[in-house]
Design an enzyme around this catalytic site. Structure first.
Site: not given
Length: 220
Positions: A64, A66, A77, A186
């Site tokens: 998703d 932020y 990211f 992750h």
């Protein structure tokens, strides 16, 4: 009318005409009119603008955007320069420095990677402010799956970096005979010590690219 970089428009032409995409466009438009939604509209396809289809070398998949104020700008990211570096990105930076050297960056803007051919792709391209996952299962995943599949089908010798269980599921869209697929935990603080740290994905990526006669990525 979808405003997306020209080479992507050609590569994804079929998707834009499909009923699900028309429904998705309608949903996203109504959300921007009725709620606070991130990223700002001009940044929805920012990853594609900075990294044209013809230039893609590496794909890094996020989930998703932020959902905090001022963070999302269309690249997985990544955050704009004056925004604090999120925890997952801090861990990505730590692994880059440990793997290929360099100094930890002072900001979290990854546009320099996108401009070198790293497609920083989120599975969902919009989100309601402060409501994680609010635009999931509205059609974005079908679109971004088509992006991954199209890259796999139409290009050769790409590197796909799949971090975490959600990203790993996308491996079924990729032809392992044509591309390098690297998987690990992750980079989130909850899982980075379970196999993200020490994965050496950044040096492995560059070795693979160089073997194909392609310029390596300057990660920092």
């Amino acid at each position: 009318m979808i405003k997306i970089e020209a080479s992507w428009k050609v590569a994804l032409e079929e998707e834009f005409g499909k009923p699900y995409f028309k429904e998705l466009s309608k949903f996203v438009r109504s959300e921007y009119l009725s709620a606070q939604v991130f990223p700002p509209p001009k940044f929805i396809f920012h990853a594609f603008e900075l990294c044209p289809f013809d230039k893609v070398k590496v794909v890094i998949l996020g989930q998703d955007p932020y959902h905090g104020d001022g963070q999302a700008h269309g690249l997985s990211f990544s955050v704009p320069e004056k925004v604090g570096i999120p925890p997952s990105l801090k861990n990505i930076y730590k692994e880059i420095v440990s793997d290929v050297g360099g100094a930890l960056p002072a900001h979290g803007n990854l546009e320099h990677l996108a401009k070198q051919g790293v497609l920083l792709l989120n599975a969902t391209l919009t989100v309601r402010a402060h409501t994680a996952g609010s635009h999931q299962e509205k059609g974005w995943e079908q679109f971004t799956d088509a992006v991954i599949q199209t890259l796999s089908d139409k290009k050769e010798h790409l590197v796909f970096l799949l971090w975490g269980n959600y990203a790993k599921k996308k491996s079924e869209l990729i032809d392992f005979e044509k591309h390098l697929v690297l998987e690990s935990a992750h980079p989130s603080p909850f899982s980075a010590y379970n196999g993200f740290f020490g994965n050496k994905h950044f040096s492995q990526t560059n070795r693979y690219l160089e073997k194909q006669g392609v310029a390596p990525i300057k990660w920092i």
